[in-house]
Design an enzyme around this catalytic site. Sequence first.
Site, PDB file in Angstrom:
ATOM      1  N   GLN A   1       0.831  -1.201   0.000  1.00  0.00           N
ATOM      2  CA  GLN A   1       0.000   0.000   0.000  1.00  0.00           C
ATOM      3  C   GLN A   1       0.874   1.261   0.000  1.00  0.00           C
ATOM      4  O   GLN A   1       1.938   1.282   0.647  1.00  0.00           O
ATOM      5  CB  GLN A   1      -0.934   0.058   1.222  1.00  0.00           C
ATOM      6  CG  GLN A   1      -2.178  -0.777   1.118  1.00  0.00           C
ATOM      7  CD  GLN A   1      -1.967  -2.192   1.608  1.00  0.00           C
ATOM      8  OE1 GLN A   1      -1.041  -2.471   2.366  1.00  0.00           O
ATOM      9  NE2 GLN A   1      -2.842  -3.102   1.188  1.00  0.00           N
ATOM     10  N   ASN A  19      -4.042   0.878  -2.557  1.00  0.00           N
ATOM     11  CA  ASN A  19      -3.527  -0.475  -2.773  1.00  0.00           C
ATOM     12  C   ASN A  19      -2.522  -0.471  -3.917  1.00  0.00           C
ATOM     13  O   ASN A  19      -2.422   0.487  -4.685  1.00  0.00           O
ATOM     14  CB  ASN A  19      -4.668  -1.442  -3.089  1.00  0.00           C
ATOM     15  CG  ASN A  19      -5.444  -1.824  -1.856  1.00  0.00           C
ATOM     16  OD1 ASN A  19      -4.905  -1.874  -0.759  1.00  0.00           O
ATOM     17  ND2 ASN A  19      -6.725  -2.101  -2.034  1.00  0.00           N
ATOM     18  N   CYS A  43      -6.642   0.678   6.802  1.00  0.00           N
ATOM     19  CA  CYS A  43      -5.539  -0.292   6.802  1.00  0.00           C
ATOM     20  C   CYS A  43      -4.965  -0.320   8.202  1.00  0.00           C
ATOM     21  O   CYS A  43      -4.316   0.635   8.640  1.00  0.00           O
ATOM     22  CB  CYS A  43      -4.477   0.072   5.779  1.00  0.00           C
ATOM     23  SG  CYS A  43      -3.099  -1.102   5.736  1.00  0.00           S
ATOM     24  N   ASN A  69     -13.363  -1.124   5.978  1.00  0.00           N
ATOM     25  CA  ASN A  69     -13.423  -1.731   4.653  1.00  0.00           C
ATOM     26  C   ASN A  69     -14.103  -3.090   4.782  1.00  0.00           C
ATOM     27  O   ASN A  69     -14.251  -3.630   5.881  1.00  0.00           O
ATOM     28  CB  ASN A  69     -12.023  -1.832   4.007  1.00  0.00           C
ATOM     29  CG  ASN A  69     -11.011  -2.531   4.891  1.00  0.00           C
ATOM     30  OD1 ASN A  69     -11.351  -3.218   5.842  1.00  0.00           O
ATOM     31  ND2 ASN A  69      -9.745  -2.359   4.578  1.00  0.00           N
ATOM     32  N   HIS A  89     -15.105  -7.081   4.694  1.00  0.00           N
ATOM     33  CA  HIS A  89     -14.453  -8.381   4.849  1.00  0.00           C
ATOM     34  C   HIS A  89     -15.496  -9.495   4.886  1.00  0.00           C
ATOM     35  O   HIS A  89     -16.580  -9.323   5.452  1.00  0.00           O
ATOM     36  CB  HIS A  89     -13.664  -8.446   6.159  1.00  0.00           C
ATOM     37  CG  HIS A  89     -12.408  -7.630   6.148  1.00  0.00           C
ATOM     38  ND1 HIS A  89     -11.171  -8.162   5.870  1.00  0.00           N
ATOM     39  CD2 HIS A  89     -12.209  -6.306   6.382  1.00  0.00           C
ATOM     40  CE1 HIS A  89     -10.256  -7.204   5.932  1.00  0.00           C
ATOM     41  NE2 HIS A  89     -10.859  -6.073   6.240  1.00  0.00           N
ATOM     42  N   ASN A 135     -12.451  -8.071   0.953  1.00  0.00           N
ATOM     43  CA  ASN A 135     -11.287  -8.774   1.472  1.00  0.00           C
ATOM     44  C   ASN A 135     -11.724 -10.154   1.938  1.00  0.00           C
ATOM     45  O   ASN A 135     -12.776 -10.298   2.572  1.00  0.00           O
ATOM     46  CB  ASN A 135     -10.679  -8.004   2.640  1.00  0.00           C
ATOM     47  CG  ASN A 135     -10.208  -6.621   2.247  1.00  0.00           C
ATOM     48  OD1 ASN A 135      -9.158  -6.453   1.663  1.00  0.00           O
ATOM     49  ND2 ASN A 135     -11.013  -5.612   2.579  1.00  0.00           N
ATOM     50  N   GLU A 173      -6.248  -9.727   0.174  1.00  0.00           N
ATOM     51  CA  GLU A 173      -6.688  -8.333   0.232  1.00  0.00           C
ATOM     52  C   GLU A 173      -7.160  -7.859  -1.134  1.00  0.00           C
ATOM     53  O   GLU A 173      -6.460  -8.055  -2.132  1.00  0.00           O
ATOM     54  CB  GLU A 173      -5.545  -7.422   0.697  1.00  0.00           C
ATOM     55  CG  GLU A 173      -5.322  -7.414   2.184  1.00  0.00           C
ATOM     56  CD  GLU A 173      -4.474  -6.226   2.605  1.00  0.00           C
ATOM     57  OE1 GLU A 173      -4.937  -5.069   2.458  1.00  0.00           O
ATOM     58  OE2 GLU A 173      -3.344  -6.441   3.066  1.00  0.00           O
ATOM     59  N   ARG A 174      -8.324  -7.221  -1.156  1.00  0.00           N
ATOM     60  CA  ARG A 174      -8.804  -6.657  -2.415  1.00  0.00           C
ATOM     61  C   ARG A 174      -7.804  -5.608  -2.900  1.00  0.00           C
ATOM     62  O   ARG A 174      -7.329  -4.765  -2.137  1.00  0.00           O
ATOM     63  CB  ARG A 174     -10.205  -6.047  -2.246  1.00  0.00           C
ATOM     64  CG  ARG A 174     -10.258  -4.880  -1.296  1.00  0.00           C
ATOM     65  CD  ARG A 174     -11.594  -4.146  -1.293  1.00  0.00           C
ATOM     66  NE  ARG A 174     -11.518  -3.026  -0.374  1.00  0.00           N
ATOM     67  CZ  ARG A 174     -12.418  -2.068  -0.263  1.00  0.00           C
ATOM     68  NH1 ARG A 174     -13.494  -2.096  -1.024  1.00  0.00           N
ATOM     69  NH2 ARG A 174     -12.267  -1.088   0.589  1.00  0.00           N
ATOM     70  N   CYS A 179      -2.770  -8.566   7.619  1.00  0.00           N
ATOM     71  CA  CYS A 179      -3.838  -7.604   7.342  1.00  0.00           C
ATOM     72  C   CYS A 179      -4.484  -7.233   8.669  1.00  0.00           C
ATOM     73  O   CYS A 179      -5.156  -8.063   9.288  1.00  0.00           O
ATOM     74  CB  CYS A 179      -4.865  -8.205   6.386  1.00  0.00           C
ATOM     75  SG  CYS A 179      -6.266  -7.109   6.038  1.00  0.00           S
ATOM     76  N   GLY A 180      -4.260  -6.004   9.106  1.00  0.00           N
ATOM     77  CA  GLY A 180      -4.784  -5.573  10.400  1.00  0.00           C
ATOM     78  C   GLY A 180      -6.298  -5.521  10.445  1.00  0.00           C
ATOM     79  O   GLY A 180      -6.919  -5.967  11.411  1.00  0.00           O
ATOM     80  N   THR A 181      -6.931  -4.972   9.395  1.00  0.00           N
ATOM     81  CA  THR A 181      -8.393  -4.926   9.403  1.00  0.00           C
ATOM     82  C   THR A 181      -8.969  -6.339   9.271  1.00  0.00           C
ATOM     83  O   THR A 181     -10.026  -6.632   9.834  1.00  0.00           O
ATOM     84  CB  THR A 181      -8.939  -4.025   8.284  1.00  0.00           C
ATOM     85  OG1 THR A 181      -8.488  -4.495   7.012  1.00  0.00           O
ATOM     86  CG2 THR A 181      -8.515  -2.582   8.498  1.00  0.00           C
ATOM     87  N   GLY A 182      -8.264  -7.224   8.559  1.00  0.00           N
ATOM     88  CA  GLY A 182      -8.706  -8.612   8.475  1.00  0.00           C
ATOM     89  C   GLY A 182      -8.670  -9.295   9.823  1.00  0.00           C
ATOM     90  O   GLY A 182      -9.583 -10.056  10.179  1.00  0.00           O
TER      91      GLY A 182
END
Length: 269
Positions: free
Chosen positions: A47, A65, A74, A149, A151, A182, A200-201, A209-212
Site C-alpha cells: 500500500q 492499494n 488499513c 473496509n 471483509h 477482502n 486483500e482486495r 492484514c490488520g483490518t482482516g
Amino acid sequence: MRVDFIKMHGLGNDFVVLDARARQLPDIDQATASAIADRRTGIGCDQLILLTASEAADFRMRIFNNDGSEVGACGNASRAVALLHGAPARVETDGGLIAVEPSGSGASVDMGEPRFDWDAIPLAYAMDTAALPVGWDGLDQPGAVNVGNPHVIFFVGDVDAVPLDTIGPEIENDPLFPEKVNVNVASVIDREHIRLRVWERGAGLTRACGTGACATAVHAMRRGLVEREVTVSLPGGDLTIAWRSDNRIVMTGPANEAYRGSFEWSDYA
C-alpha cells in the site's frame, strides 16, 4: 520535483509513506499510485500511504492499494503511521476517525466500531451477515463485517489447505460485493487464539492484514467462539485484538521502519 518517502511495514505488510503534512505534493491518481507501488519498476509496496493535513483530526491518512485503488482503512499502516508520528493522535481516514498510540516497537489503534448491516458491508442485496447463504468451491456460509473496509470470513479446519491465491480473487470480484471484498480464512485454535490468512482486495495475498484480523476476531466473538480479547496469528506474526464493552475494536501489534529515500515525481506521474 524530488519527493522523500519512508518505507515501513507491519508484520511484513509493507508501505511507502509520503508525508505531505508540511509540504504539498501533486495529486495522486490511480496510475501514479500503482507505478510507485510496482515491485519491479517502482519502489514497491502493498500500500501507498499519503499523510495530509486535516480539519477533523490531527492529520489525514489516505491509503492506495498496489493496483492504485483507494481504500478506507488499513490496520497495519495505522500502526506504522503511529510509530512514525511518535505521539498519540486522532487520524482521519475514508473509513472514519481512528485513534493511534505508539508503544515501544509498535502501536495500539482504536479502529472504531464494527458494522454488520448488509448495506454497510456493502452487499448487493439483503441477507444475514452472520452466515451468508453463499459458497465458493467448498468455502461456504461466511460472516461479513465492515471495519472501515469490507471483509468476509470463512472458518476452516486448516488455513494452509485453502488455495487462497486462486479462490481469493474469485470471491473478491463476485457481484455480491459491489465494492469488492477482502477474503479471510481462519482457524480457531482455542478461545484465545486464531490463525488467519488474508486475500486483500486490490493487493492480493498478504503476510498480514490488520483490518482482516479485526474483522475475523469480531466475527468469532460474535459467534461465541473466542473470548473478547484474542491473539490473531498471521503469516507475518501476531496481533492482539480486543472488542471492548463500548463496541470499539482495539488492535495492538508491531510496526517497523525499513529505510528512507527519495524519488523524482515525474518518474511515476
